[in-house]
Write a protein that holds these residues in place. Structure first.
Motif, PDB file in Angstrom:
ATOM      1  N   CYS A 177       2.556   9.747   1.765  1.00  0.00           N
ATOM      2  CA  CYS A 177       2.435  10.093   0.345  1.00  0.00           C
ATOM      3  C   CYS A 177       0.978  10.232  -0.103  1.00  0.00           C
ATOM      4  O   CYS A 177       0.712  10.394  -1.291  1.00  0.00           O
ATOM      5  CB  CYS A 177       3.170   9.072  -0.515  1.00  0.00           C
ATOM      6  SG  CYS A 177       2.327   7.494  -0.623  1.00  0.00           S
ATOM      7  N   CYS A 196       5.069   4.252  -1.339  1.00  0.00           N
ATOM      8  CA  CYS A 196       6.356   4.832  -0.911  1.00  0.00           C
ATOM      9  C   CYS A 196       7.123   3.911   0.029  1.00  0.00           C
ATOM     10  O   CYS A 196       8.191   4.279   0.531  1.00  0.00           O
ATOM     11  CB  CYS A 196       6.158   6.208  -0.283  1.00  0.00           C
ATOM     12  SG  CYS A 196       5.413   6.128   1.362  1.00  0.00           S
ATOM     13  N   CYS A 242      -1.931   6.320   3.222  1.00  0.00           N
ATOM     14  CA  CYS A 242      -0.594   6.597   3.710  1.00  0.00           C
ATOM     15  C   CYS A 242      -0.502   8.081   4.050  1.00  0.00           C
ATOM     16  O   CYS A 242      -0.739   8.935   3.199  1.00  0.00           O
ATOM     17  CB  CYS A 242       0.426   6.216   2.640  1.00  0.00           C
ATOM     18  SG  CYS A 242       2.089   6.753   3.039  1.00  0.00           S
ATOM     19  N   CYS A 266       3.365   0.967   2.988  1.00  0.00           N
ATOM     20  CA  CYS A 266       2.634   1.638   1.922  1.00  0.00           C
ATOM     21  C   CYS A 266       3.089   1.085   0.569  1.00  0.00           C
ATOM     22  O   CYS A 266       4.281   1.071   0.275  1.00  0.00           O
ATOM     23  CB  CYS A 266       2.898   3.142   1.976  1.00  0.00           C
ATOM     24  SG  CYS A 266       2.331   3.996   0.500  1.00  0.00           S
TER      25      CYS A 266
END
Ligand code: ADP
Ligand code: ZN
Ligand code: ZN
Length: 733
Positions: free
Chosen positions: A445, A485, A442, A482
């Motif tokens: 994050c 997050c 991701c 993700c």
């Protein structure tokens, strides 16, 4: 008259030997190394006699039930070998003996049949009866894809499933299992080749081996011969010499090179029956080969690591081709033996000659040759007129700058490929990573998608559109968002594999024909050979592959080898990584220009100044050896000391680490002379299949000391597995 007792090591359950009495009718037949069936509680168990004695400390000793396959009794030399392995590798005799008997023989059956399996109902119907995506689905898919019944044992190995789900399906009559007799293996007709007249270096090398054979004493030889220098020709003529003395010969080749190629070359040279032994052969086939050897109907054995235990009669010669190859080492379970070292010991015990051959001998073997322990022969040029390939190192940082972003192919490589395609020559492209993209993460994050069972990022495979774990085979779909997050915009892929190389190549050269050889494309039986034959028949211009393509293959019209990224292995923090990279690059380069056409090798790297790369490019083994051995001496690594790696793995990370720590402290307290005990660390793969892994290394310049340490190492329990790896191949993983 005193009674006779035996100690028996059972195949399973209790590891320590048990006492049994010998009934009168078996008195003349009991021997150390004989297979027996004995009662334990109220069942019969199979085992091997490990000692004969005239008293027992136990009051009530039950008699042996019967002798199993008397011809399967281990010869005194093989028994000594088992005993040596048990001490040297700190492995229970029970586990060691497992190596010496194929599974069927262990059970006392000489079944020479091949079990095959096929679908009994249409695929759609079969799928109705099973859990989705389970092992049975895999099996049904594989059977439906095949046009004919498949050998059961191999299929189970390939699909990594156990027998019981298959038996359930058989009971429900969804699949059919049939047993067919094994056809005689050597019936096929081969165009016979005659021994080649040797060049001077080959001649001298063979003469030394023959002189050792004639002395009927143990001797070990090392052939350092560049790729294509005619080592195999020397092996075959040495085998011929052994056969002429009425002695048998074992040829070990690395697992991956065991394609029909090697076997074809031998069958074409020798009229005699050849016993082929490796794990892809079915149990029945292995039993048949084993039986031929016991009856002395076969005097030539070809196989992978485990073929070193073949009961060849009157053994004269053992050859280990590519002796540096890592597949000779058993690392996953006890005994963690090295097939080459066992071979040297076996030759010693049987007064036979052992020949190790390689273009890049292991540091250990070359050091032995320098010390005069091994007789060294050097084959310094190719046997045919083919010159050694020209090697060039290309800096990928510059290449990517020029391309304005990441690229697999430097300008130099693109140009070289274009030339090959134009004149109809072939190229090999090597990248040591399969799949399409190496990981998904991701961008928001920085969360990396990992396997839930292992500490490893999942690799994306385009052909199957899944993420998969290269340690445990776990698979899942790519997520839409993700998992950490919940962002659905920022998922991105990093890193590349062979699948991606193949697609990029098509984008560059739209009409290029490619084949890909990696673990994903070689799952099916014979797929290795098929890809190899297709490429040799020029059905493709470029073969893209992982290290599978580096070893042993001979492609006459491949004149270009591209190593896409030489750096991956150099970054592994292990004392052997320089050696491994040197070996791999030399092997890959050796694939280029093996016939009349000159070869070219392009090594791409981000660290063009790395000294190992320069040495590999110059194909200068002697300088490599000289610098590497200095380093080993300086930091005290093999061959200047012996290493033992002790690995603890368990589901409970804390308990596993505690046991590793306490074992390490206990050994430190012994203060073994000449030994250094390194601290406990998480393994390079800290978690595999839900097991947390901790390890420590013992370094010792005094081999005796190690035996005094072994008793302090705890045995495995159901909760924590303890693995002792003597002479480990690496200290990191
Ligand atoms: P290596 O095992 O060292 O890689 P091989 O034995 O496969 O080398 O030999 C490479 C090639 O050279 C093969 O095609 C082989 O038939 C050929 N060859 C080997 N020895 C000779 C020789 N003495 N004369 C002519 N050709 C040879
Ligand atoms: Zn995220
Ligand atoms: Zn995994």
């Amino acid at each position: 008259m005193s009674e006779t007792f035996v100690e028996v090591v059972l195949d399973r359950s209790l590891a320590r030997p048990l006492d049994y009495a010998v009934p009168a009718h078996l008195l003349l037949h009991v021997k150390v190394g004989a297979r027996v069936e004995v009662p334990l509680k109220n069942v019969l168990k199979q085992g091997t006699i490990s000692a004969i004695k005239h008293s027992s400390e136990f009051l009530k000793v039950r008699p042996i039930a019967r002798l199993l396959l008397p011809e399967a009794t281990l010869s005194p030399a093989l028994w000594k070998l088992a005993d040596w392995m048990s001490h040297y590798y700190a492995a229970p005799l029970q586990k060691v003996l497992k190596c010496f008997f194929p599974p069927n023989v262990r059970k006392g059956v000489k079944q020479k049949q091949l079990q095959r399996i096929a679908l009994a109902v249409p695929k759609e119907e079969a799928l109705l009866h099973v859990v989705k995506n389970g092992p049975q689905t895999k099996l049904i898919e594989a059977l439906a894809a095949a046009k004919e019944p498949l050998p059961l044992a191999e299929l189970l190995t390939t699909l990594q499933i156990s027998r019981s789900p298959v038996e359930t399906l058989a009971k429900k009559k969804i699949v059919l299992i049939e047993a067919v007799p094994i056809a005689d293996l050597s019936e096929e007709e081969f165009f016979q080749t005659r021994p080649k007249s040797l060049n001077k270096e080959q001649e001298e090398c063979l003469a030394k081996i023959i002189s050792s054979l004639e002395s009927k004493q143990f001797a070990s030889h090392l052939i350092h011969g560049v790729t294509g220098s005619g080592k195999t020709e020397v092996y075959m003529q040495a085998i011929q010499a052994a056969l002429e003395q009425n002695r048998s010969a074992i040829l070990l080749v690395p697992e991956i090179a065991l394609t029909s190629q090697t076997i074809e070359r031998l069958r074409a040279r020798f009229q005699q029956k050849i016993a082929v032994l490796h794990h892809k052969k079915s149990l029945g086939e292995r039993t048949a080969a084993w039986d031929d050897l016991l009856k002395n109907e076969a005097q030539i054995v070809v196989g992978a690591r485990s073929a070193i235990f073949a009961p060849a009669q009157n053994l004269g010669l053992i050859i280990i081709d590519e002796e540096h190859d890592g597949s000779y080492k058993q690392s996953d379970e006890a005994p963690c033996y090295h097939g080459r070292d066992v071979a040297v010991m076996r030759a010693h015990l049987e007064k036979a000659v052992v020949v190790l051959g390689s273009a890049t001998p292991s540091l250990e073997s070359y050091a032995n040759a320098k010390k005069g322990k091994y007789i060294l022969s050097t084959l310094s040029s190719r046997a045919t007129s083919a010159p050694m390939p020209k090697v060039q190192i290309v800096d990928m940082k510059t290449a990517c700058d020029k391309a304005g972003g990441f690229t697999h192919f430097s300008e130099e490589l693109i140009e070289a490929l274009r030339q090959r395609v134009e004149v109809g020559e072939q190229a090999l492209l090597f990248l040591n990573r399969r799949g399409y993209r190496r990981q998904q993460m991701c961008g928001g994050c920085r969360h990396v998608l990992k396997c839930p069972h292992c500490d490893l990022a999942l690799t994306y495979h385009l052909s199957s559109n899944i993420l998969s774990c290269h340690l445990c085979n776990y698979q899942r779909e790519t997520p839409r968002e993700c998992p950490s997050c919940r962002s659905s915009e920022s998922l991105e892929f990093k890193g590349f594999g062979t699948e991606h190389v193949e697609r990029s190549l098509h984008a560059l050269f739209p009409s290029i024909r490619t084949l890909r050889m990696d673990r994903d494309t070689t799952q099916q039986k014979n797929s290795h050979e098929e890809l190899f034959m297709q490429f040799r028949a020029h059905k493709a211009d470029v073969l893209i592959g992982t290290q599978m393509i580096a070893k042993g293959f001979h492609f006459p019209s491949a004149t270009l080898v591209g190593v896409l990224n030489a750096d991956t292995a150099l970054n592994i923090p292990d004392f052997r990584s320089g050696e491994q990279v040197f070996q791999l690059l030399t092997q890959v380069a050796g694939r280029a220009g093996r016939s009349e056409l000159p070869g070219e090798v392009i090594i791409q790297t981000y660290i063009p100044d790395h000294p190992i790369l320069a040495l590999a490019a110059a194909q200068d083994y002697n300088s490599f050896y000289a610098s590497e051995i200095e380093e080993r001496k300086l930091f005290s690594y093999p061959p200047f000391c012996r290493l033992i790696k002790i690995l603890f793995s368990g589901e409970d990370a804390a308990a596993t680490e505690r046991l590793a720590q306490s074992t390490c402290s206990k050994i430190q307290e012994l203060k073994p002379e000449g030994a250094e005990i390194l601290p406990v660390l998480p393994s390079g793969h800290p978690k595999i299949k839900d097991l947390y892994r901790f390890q420590f290394i013992i370094k010792s310049i005094n081999p005796r000391v190690l035996e005094s340490i072994f008793p302090s190492i705890p045995a495995s329990t159901p909760e924590i597995l303890v693995k002792i790896d003597v002479d480990p191949l690496n200290t990191f993983f």
